[in-house]
Design a protein around this motif. Sequence first.
Motif, PDB file in Angstrom:
ATOM      1  N   MET A  66       0.825  -1.202   0.000  1.00  0.00           N
ATOM      2  CA  MET A  66       0.000   0.000   0.000  1.00  0.00           C
ATOM      3  C   MET A  66       0.867   1.263   0.000  1.00  0.00           C
ATOM      4  N   GLN A  67       1.933   1.271   0.800  1.00  0.00           N
ATOM      5  CA  GLN A  67       2.814   2.424   0.847  1.00  0.00           C
ATOM      6  C   GLN A  67       3.501   2.664  -0.500  1.00  0.00           C
ATOM      7  N   ILE A  68       3.942   1.574  -1.122  1.00  0.00           N
ATOM      8  CA  ILE A  68       4.601   1.720  -2.432  1.00  0.00           C
ATOM      9  C   ILE A  68       3.629   2.278  -3.466  1.00  0.00           C
ATOM     10  N   ARG A  69       2.415   1.726  -3.506  1.00  0.00           N
ATOM     11  CA  ARG A  69       1.427   2.200  -4.479  1.00  0.00           C
ATOM     12  C   ARG A  69       0.997   3.630  -4.197  1.00  0.00           C
ATOM     13  N   THR A  70       0.898   3.990  -2.918  1.00  0.00           N
ATOM     14  CA  THR A  70       0.557   5.372  -2.573  1.00  0.00           C
ATOM     15  C   THR A  70       1.647   6.336  -3.034  1.00  0.00           C
ATOM     16  N   LYS A  71       2.891   5.947  -2.854  1.00  0.00           N
ATOM     17  CA  LYS A  71       3.997   6.791  -3.292  1.00  0.00           C
ATOM     18  C   LYS A  71       4.006   6.941  -4.815  1.00  0.00           C
ATOM     19  N   ILE A  75       3.534  10.387  -7.099  1.00  0.00           N
ATOM     20  CA  ILE A  75       4.447  10.825  -8.161  1.00  0.00           C
ATOM     21  C   ILE A  75       3.701  10.976  -9.483  1.00  0.00           C
ATOM     22  N   TYR A  76       2.809  10.022  -9.781  1.00  0.00           N
ATOM     23  CA  TYR A  76       2.020  10.105 -11.014  1.00  0.00           C
ATOM     24  C   TYR A  76       1.107  11.328 -11.011  1.00  0.00           C
ATOM     25  N   ARG A  77       0.549  11.646  -9.848  1.00  0.00           N
ATOM     26  CA  ARG A  77      -0.310  12.835  -9.736  1.00  0.00           C
ATOM     27  C   ARG A  77       0.486  14.112 -10.019  1.00  0.00           C
ATOM     28  N   GLU A  78       1.699  14.205  -9.472  1.00  0.00           N
ATOM     29  CA  GLU A  78       2.522  15.388  -9.716  1.00  0.00           C
ATOM     30  C   GLU A  78       2.880  15.498 -11.197  1.00  0.00           C
ATOM     31  N   SER A  83       2.110  18.036 -16.428  1.00  0.00           N
ATOM     32  CA  SER A  83       1.777  17.904 -17.844  1.00  0.00           C
ATOM     33  C   SER A  83       0.607  18.798 -18.222  1.00  0.00           C
ATOM     34  N   VAL A  84      -0.419  18.837 -17.368  1.00  0.00           N
ATOM     35  CA  VAL A  84      -1.576  19.706 -17.647  1.00  0.00           C
ATOM     36  C   VAL A  84      -1.157  21.178 -17.636  1.00  0.00           C
TER      37      VAL A  84
END
Length: 283
Positions: A66-71, A75-78, A83-84
Amino acid sequence: EMDDEDCERRRMECLDEMSNLEKQFTDLKDQLYKERLSQVDAKLQEVIAGKAPEYLEPLAALQENMQIRTKVAGIYRELCLESVKNKYECEIQASRQHCESEKLLLYDTVQSELEEKIRRLEEDRHSIDITSELWNDELQSRKKRKDPFSPDKKKPVVVECLNFSRPYIVYMLQDLDILEDWTTIRKAMATLGPHRVKPEPPVKLEKHLHSARSEDGRLYYDGEWYGRGQTICIDKKDECPTSAIITTINHDEVWFKRPDGSKSKLYISQLQKGKYSIKHNHN
């Protein structure tokens, strides 16, 4: 050899022994069930209390995952936000460049139309001969101030006619109306008989610095041919050259698309006058 009594007695002993064995087996089975049930209950209590190793090890693996996926999601959100933001800034810059390009094209178009109107007015001025007397009378009549209480007395206006030996006197006409009628008459005479009108001075044609024309959907410019889909480099004075792709070639204009997706057009007259220049982009 055994007699019947011995056989019967032996059979009864075997049955009793089998009954004892079945009873012992049933007791052992019940005891084993109770022990297993107590073990399962004890393990369940450990799981509920959060102390069982069988529960803690998979739970730790899930928490780490869960911690890895949250991290990774952060990063993907940033990256998505960046990009937007970059896309928004590109759209703003492309809109500004498109607006500036359209403003320049509009300015050149209006300038060309005004030059054409000035040229036509010059042609009309040279082809129409108005007597200086009528023109001076009109200017003097505009400068004079009329008295609102005095009656408006009109003087007879003398108009020279070309085909008559003496002048005609026209009453009750404004000087401006006479000038308009005189202009119309001279235009009609110029179209009916060129030998009756004074020869017009030669019109000074605008010299084209470059050779440019469109033929069969292609553009000919300074010895080279350009077609749809070709990449060109557009150059204008005091500006950096820009790359573009030709999309449409019409009779008097060329449409192209910039790398940012915006579309603009060039008039062939602008290429002829040297306001813009193009060349093949081989990069």
